[in-house]
Design a protein around this motif. Structure first.
Motif, PDB file in Angstrom:
ATOM      1  N   ASP A 141     -25.579   7.239  61.997  1.00 19.13           N
ATOM      2  CA  ASP A 141     -25.577   6.800  60.606  1.00 19.13           C
ATOM      3  C   ASP A 141     -25.780   5.286  60.624  1.00 19.13           C
ATOM      4  O   ASP A 141     -24.915   4.550  61.108  1.00 19.13           O
ATOM      5  N   PRO A 142     -26.912   4.779  60.117  1.00 23.80           N
ATOM      6  CA  PRO A 142     -27.191   3.336  60.206  1.00 23.80           C
ATOM      7  C   PRO A 142     -26.107   2.457  59.603  1.00 23.80           C
ATOM      8  O   PRO A 142     -25.962   1.302  59.991  1.00 23.80           O
ATOM      9  N   GLY A 143     -25.319   2.992  58.665  1.00 26.09           N
ATOM     10  CA  GLY A 143     -24.290   2.192  58.037  1.00 26.09           C
ATOM     11  C   GLY A 143     -22.939   2.257  58.734  1.00 26.09           C
ATOM     12  O   GLY A 143     -22.000   1.578  58.315  1.00 26.09           O
ATOM     13  N   GLN A 144     -22.838   3.052  59.793  1.00 23.43           N
ATOM     14  CA  GLN A 144     -21.555   3.272  60.465  1.00 23.43           C
ATOM     15  C   GLN A 144     -21.294   2.199  61.518  1.00 23.43           C
ATOM     16  O   GLN A 144     -22.215   1.687  62.158  1.00 23.43           O
ATOM     17  N   HIS A 145     -20.032   1.869  61.711  1.00 28.62           N
ATOM     18  CA  HIS A 145     -19.612   0.929  62.746  1.00 28.62           C
ATOM     19  C   HIS A 145     -18.769   1.687  63.770  1.00 28.62           C
ATOM     20  O   HIS A 145     -18.096   2.663  63.450  1.00 28.62           O
ATOM     21  N   ALA A 146     -18.821   1.240  65.019  1.00 31.20           N
ATOM     22  CA  ALA A 146     -18.040   1.849  66.107  1.00 31.20           C
ATOM     23  C   ALA A 146     -18.350   3.342  66.225  1.00 31.20           C
ATOM     24  O   ALA A 146     -17.464   4.194  66.213  1.00 31.20           O
ATOM     25  N   GLU A 147     -19.624   3.651  66.378  1.00 30.49           N
ATOM     26  CA  GLU A 147     -20.111   5.030  66.372  1.00 30.49           C
ATOM     27  C   GLU A 147     -20.761   5.389  67.702  1.00 30.49           C
ATOM     28  O   GLU A 147     -21.485   4.580  68.285  1.00 30.49           O
ATOM     29  N   ILE A 148     -20.497   6.600  68.163  1.00 25.48           N
ATOM     30  CA  ILE A 148     -21.164   7.158  69.343  1.00 25.48           C
ATOM     31  C   ILE A 148     -21.931   8.391  68.894  1.00 25.48           C
ATOM     32  O   ILE A 148     -21.368   9.293  68.264  1.00 25.48           O
ATOM     33  N   SER A 149     -23.230   8.432  69.215  1.00 21.52           N
ATOM     34  CA  SER A 149     -24.084   9.532  68.772  1.00 21.52           C
ATOM     35  C   SER A 149     -25.072   9.909  69.869  1.00 21.52           C
ATOM     36  O   SER A 149     -25.123   9.279  70.923  1.00 21.52           O
ATOM     37  N   GLY A 150     -25.857  10.937  69.601  1.00 22.30           N
ATOM     38  CA  GLY A 150     -26.864  11.414  70.551  1.00 22.30           C
ATOM     39  C   GLY A 150     -28.200  11.602  69.859  1.00 22.30           C
ATOM     40  O   GLY A 150     -28.746  10.697  69.262  1.00 22.30           O
ATOM     41  N   ALA A 169     -31.205   6.828  79.286  1.00 22.59           N
ATOM     42  CA  ALA A 169     -30.375   5.625  79.195  1.00 22.59           C
ATOM     43  C   ALA A 169     -29.424   5.695  78.003  1.00 22.59           C
ATOM     44  O   ALA A 169     -29.726   6.311  76.976  1.00 22.59           O
ATOM     45  N   PHE A 170     -28.278   5.057  78.179  1.00 21.88           N
ATOM     46  CA  PHE A 170     -27.387   4.757  77.066  1.00 21.88           C
ATOM     47  C   PHE A 170     -27.933   3.512  76.363  1.00 21.88           C
ATOM     48  O   PHE A 170     -28.349   2.556  77.024  1.00 21.88           O
ATOM     49  N   LEU A 171     -27.904   3.497  75.038  1.00 23.05           N
ATOM     50  CA  LEU A 171     -28.256   2.307  74.274  1.00 23.05           C
ATOM     51  C   LEU A 171     -26.999   1.800  73.577  1.00 23.05           C
ATOM     52  O   LEU A 171     -26.273   2.577  72.944  1.00 23.05           O
ATOM     53  N   VAL A 172     -26.734   0.506  73.696  1.00 25.34           N
ATOM     54  CA  VAL A 172     -25.492  -0.068  73.192  1.00 25.34           C
ATOM     55  C   VAL A 172     -25.775  -1.375  72.470  1.00 25.34           C
ATOM     56  O   VAL A 172     -26.502  -2.232  72.987  1.00 25.34           O
ATOM     57  N   ASP A 173     -25.218  -1.512  71.267  1.00 23.40           N
ATOM     58  CA  ASP A 173     -25.182  -2.814  70.617  1.00 23.40           C
ATOM     59  C   ASP A 173     -23.765  -3.036  70.091  1.00 23.40           C
ATOM     60  O   ASP A 173     -22.829  -2.361  70.528  1.00 23.40           O
ATOM     61  N   ASP A 174     -23.576  -3.958  69.165  1.00 15.87           N
ATOM     62  CA  ASP A 174     -22.218  -4.265  68.722  1.00 15.87           C
ATOM     63  C   ASP A 174     -21.675  -3.280  67.698  1.00 15.87           C
ATOM     64  O   ASP A 174     -20.505  -3.357  67.311  1.00 15.87           O
ATOM     65  N   ARG A 175     -22.506  -2.309  67.278  1.00 17.71           N
ATOM     66  CA  ARG A 175     -22.080  -1.341  66.258  1.00 17.71           C
ATOM     67  C   ARG A 175     -22.114   0.103  66.728  1.00 17.71           C
ATOM     68  O   ARG A 175     -21.333   0.928  66.263  1.00 17.71           O
ATOM     69  N   ARG A 176     -23.046   0.421  67.622  1.00 13.12           N
ATOM     70  CA  ARG A 176     -23.223   1.832  67.972  1.00 13.12           C
ATOM     71  C   ARG A 176     -23.617   2.003  69.428  1.00 13.12           C
ATOM     72  O   ARG A 176     -24.112   1.076  70.091  1.00 13.12           O
ATOM     73  N   LEU A 177     -23.401   3.222  69.897  1.00 13.49           N
ATOM     74  CA  LEU A 177     -23.795   3.641  71.239  1.00 13.49           C
ATOM     75  C   LEU A 177     -24.553   4.957  71.086  1.00 13.49           C
ATOM     76  O   LEU A 177     -24.039   5.902  70.469  1.00 13.49           O
ATOM     77  N   VAL A 178     -25.764   5.008  71.595  1.00 17.27           N
ATOM     78  CA  VAL A 178     -26.574   6.233  71.564  1.00 17.27           C
ATOM     79  C   VAL A 178     -26.622   6.796  72.974  1.00 17.27           C
ATOM     80  O   VAL A 178     -27.024   6.118  73.923  1.00 17.27           O
ATOM     81  N   MET A 179     -26.210   8.057  73.106  1.00 16.51           N
ATOM     82  CA  MET A 179     -26.096   8.699  74.411  1.00 16.51           C
ATOM     83  C   MET A 179     -27.429   9.250  74.896  1.00 16.51           C
ATOM     84  O   MET A 179     -28.259   9.702  74.098  1.00 16.51           O
ATOM     85  N   PRO A 180     -27.643   9.279  76.218  1.00 21.23           N
ATOM     86  CA  PRO A 180     -28.805  10.003  76.760  1.00 21.23           C
ATOM     87  C   PRO A 180     -28.562  11.507  76.697  1.00 21.23           C
ATOM     88  O   PRO A 180     -27.421  11.964  76.564  1.00 21.23           O
ATOM     89  N   ALA A 181     -29.628  12.267  76.780  1.00 12.90           N
ATOM     90  CA  ALA A 181     -29.490  13.723  76.863  1.00 12.90           C
ATOM     91  C   ALA A 181     -28.961  14.102  78.242  1.00 12.90           C
ATOM     92  O   ALA A 181     -29.403  13.571  79.256  1.00 12.90           O
TER      93      ALA A 181
END
Length: 220
Positions: A141-150, A169-181
C-alpha cells in the motif's frame, strides 16, 4: 550460516540466503510467494509439463530455514499456493510434509491474489496482519508505513566480473520492505520496472539472495 542483518523502522531483521526474512526478537520467520503446486496448475491450464518437484524443493528449503532459526511464528505473505485448486491437489506426501512444518508453530496465511479464499490447511487465515510495529500484507500500500509485502518477486540484474547475474532480492527503504519470491518456480520483476521504481524511495537498497546475501543500492 550466511545472512544479512539490517535495521528496518528501528527493528533488526535478518535476510536469509533463501529469501526468507527472520525477526530474531520475535522468533518469527516470514516467506512470500511460495506458489506451491505451480507445476500442477500450469499442466492443468496449458498442458505444459514441468518437473513436478517444485513443491518438495520449496518445502525442503523452508524446513531448513525453520531448523536453522528455530522460529515459532511463521508468516506466509500471500500467493502461498498457485491457485486454490493447486492447494486442493497437493499430494498426500506434500500435505503431510506441510503439516509437520506447521506442528508446534503459530502459522499465519496472508491472502494473496493467487489464493484469495481460505485453504484447507491449519493455521490462521487473514487478509493482513499487524504484529508489534510492522504491517504484513501481500501487495504494498503506497500510503502505508512500516510495511512488509511481497507480490512483485523483485530481482536484481547486475554485471559482475564481466558477466550478468540475476538474483531475487529484498527491497528496503525507510517505509517498506518488499520480499523476494520464495517458491522454486517463480519468475521476477526487475528492479528498474516502473512499478518498483515508483513504489520504492530514492535511497532504497536491494539485498541480493544467494550463498552470501549482499546489499547494494537498488538498481533503477
Amino acid at each position: 550460516m550466511n545472512f544479512y542483518d539490517f535495521s528496518f523502522c528501528g527493528i533488526t531483521l535478518r535476510a536469509m540466503p533463501s529469501g526468507a526474512l527472520f525477526w530474531p526478537d520475535e522468533n518469527l520467520l516470514c516467506v512470500s510467494d511460495l506458489h506451491l503446486g505451480k507445476s500442477e496448475r500450469v499442466a492443468r491450464r496449458s498442458g505444459q509439463t514441468l518437473p513436478p518437484y517444485e513443491t518438495r524443493d520449496t518445502l525442503a528449503r523452508l524446513g531448513d530455514d525453520l531448523a536453522q532459526t528455530g522460529a515459532r511464528i511463521v508468516i506466509c505473505l500471500g500467493d502461498s499456493f498457485d491457485d486454490v485448486t493447486a492447494a486442493e491437489n497437493l499430494t498426500e506426501e506434500d500435505r503431510h510434509w506441510l503439516m509437520r512444518l506447521q506442528a508446534g508453530r503459530h502459522w499465519i496465511w496472508i491472502e494473496g491474489n493467487h489464493d484469495p479464499g481460505p485453504v484447507e490447511f491449519g493455521g490462521q487465515h487473514v487478509h493482513q496482519l499487524v504484529h508489534k510495529d510492522l504491517t504484513f500484507r501481500h501487495i504494498a500500500d503506497p500510503g502505508q508505513h512500516a510495511e512488509i509485502s511481497g507480490h512483485y518477486h523483485p530481482k536484481v540484474q547486475l554485471q559482475t566480473r564481466g558477466r550478468m547475474i540475476s538474483r531475487p532480492a529484498f527491497l528496503v527503504d525507510d517505509r517498506r520492505l518488499v520480499m523476494p519470491a520464495y517458491g522454486t518456480y517463480t519468475g521476477g520483476l526487475r528492479t528498474n520496472h516502473q512499478a518498483l521504481d515508483q513504489l520504492m524511495g530514492p535511497h532504497a537498497l536491494a539485498i541480493l539472495t544467494g550463498p552470501v546475501p549482499t546489499c547494494v543500492p537498488m538498481p533503477r
